[in-house]
Motif scaffolding. Sequence first.
Motif, short mmCIF file in Angstrom:
data_model
loop_
_atom_site.label_atom_id
_atom_site.label_comp_id
_atom_site.label_asym_id
_atom_site.label_seq_id
_atom_site.Cartn_x
_atom_site.Cartn_y
_atom_site.Cartn_z
N ASP A 36 0.82 -1.21 0.00
CA ASP A 36 0.00 0.00 0.00
C ASP A 36 0.86 1.26 0.00
N GLY A 104 -5.27 0.08 4.86
CA GLY A 104 -6.04 -0.45 3.74
C GLY A 104 -7.14 0.49 3.28
N LEU A 105 -7.90 1.05 4.21
CA LEU A 105 -8.99 1.96 3.85
C LEU A 105 -8.45 3.23 3.20
N THR A 107 -5.67 3.53 1.46
CA THR A 107 -5.17 3.21 0.13
C THR A 107 -6.30 3.06 -0.89
N VAL A 108 -7.35 2.36 -0.52
CA VAL A 108 -8.49 2.21 -1.43
C VAL A 108 -9.10 3.58 -1.74
N LEU A 202 -7.00 0.11 -5.70
CA LEU A 202 -8.26 -0.59 -5.43
C LEU A 202 -8.03 -2.07 -5.11
N SER A 204 -5.91 -3.26 -3.30
CA SER A 204 -5.51 -3.40 -1.90
C SER A 204 -6.63 -3.95 -1.03
N SER A 205 -7.89 -3.72 -1.42
CA SER A 205 -9.01 -4.16 -0.59
C SER A 205 -8.98 -5.67 -0.37
N GLY A 206 -8.69 -6.43 -1.42
CA GLY A 206 -8.63 -7.87 -1.29
C GLY A 206 -7.45 -8.33 -0.44
N VAL A 208 -5.98 -6.63 1.99
CA VAL A 208 -6.23 -6.29 3.39
C VAL A 208 -7.16 -7.30 4.04
N ALA A 209 -8.15 -7.78 3.30
CA ALA A 209 -9.06 -8.79 3.85
C ALA A 209 -8.29 -10.04 4.24
#
Length: 451
Positions: A36, A104-105, A107-108, A202, A204-206, A208-209
């Motif tokens: 990120d 994470g939030l 970066t998205v 975008l 990054s969301s996966g 981070v999960a």
Amino acid sequence: MTPAPARTPDAPSPGGASLRPVAVAALIGTTIEYYDFFIYGTAAALGFGRVFFPELGRTGGLLASFSVYAVAFAGRPLGALLFGHFGDRLGRKATLVASLLLMGLSTVAVGLLPGYGAWGFWSPAALVLLRTLQGFGLGGEWGGAALLLAENAPPDRRGRYGAYLQLGPCAGFFLATGVFLLLSETLGEQTFGSWGWRVPFLASSGLVAVGLFVRMRITETPVFADERERAKAPALEVLREHGRTVLLAGGGTMVGYALFYLTTTFSLAYATEQLGVGRNLMLALLMGGAVLKGAAAWCSAGLSDRWGRRRTLQFATVVSIGWALLLFPLLETVRPPLVALAVVGALVVLGCLFGPVAAYLPELFPTRVRYTGASLTYNIGGVVGGATAPLVATRLTGTYGTAEPVGWYLAGLGVVSLLCLCALAETRGSTLDARSRRALGGVGGTAARGS
């Protein structure tokens, strides 16, 4: 004293827990956080200025992009203090989950941010805010992840297990560069500038999960669980009782940060925009260098278990001073083999510089303030070495028309780092349990050995 038997990653830690999930949690979480963080630097070098600062021209836009890049470094020590407070008061695990979520939030959100043409002034203003939040998140990440490993690992293998953490930035950088290389190969210049640059943010969301899932499954470190005296104000205690150690150790890591960001961010922009080196070639070299950087970090960390943390870092710093004077002359030849030697060689030296750090910094501080102390130290080095280096380098090349003065600037930082390391103590084999109270910052001192 009989040395403890070597443990494999799935062997039990001193607290009875398996080291494998701890190592995996540290590696995956740090990989994601650094992915990120790094994608902004790559995007900035490849034309972020045209999206958020179109009225400033090429050089002005690049400087503005690097200035926003530097903002995150200013946020990192603040994040270290904030997350360090809760990490030393409430525990390592919960704090690491919060830092990963914040990063994470943020970066998205960068990937969703409209450009200057749509939002005007509010677009770069929002970018500054989000980049600051990224810095906050990363400021709390590294120190906590380092403690996960250091406080679980056996003393005679602490450097080796710390290497798992140092592979995270390598893997994160490899992923970040690889995504941009893939987009550069498949998308045209106009499409990449229009929306293609948003994809890495975008995605990054996966990641981070996955990171949150892994970190929620680990347990608290036994060293922290056994600590009965929690610091009421960890930041104040660190600054009052261990301030000298923080400044010296931060100065000791400074040249590593400068070398990394001058190689991966400034050199990428300088080579592609001013020297005419192909963008895909530079990205491919950086990816290859990231792999070798990880290998060098692994070897350097293992060596520190036998040779000592400080001595290993001193040797790597001397090598970095010499390489600083070769980096840009090699790059300016524009000959692919020499450009490859410049870039890949710099990243290998960098791996040697950072390999022992994940074990060294936690060993410098007692348990009650270790999260705050290690995090603050690591990120102070980032502010001085990482935040300012691309800005200084851009100014120097703009003034002198060549990057050779940048090499002398980098070598000067290396000399300062070497002097700082000489004033710190050796810590190899020191105890990290609740009984270890004193700071280890004495000139030429030796750490207390664990029995």
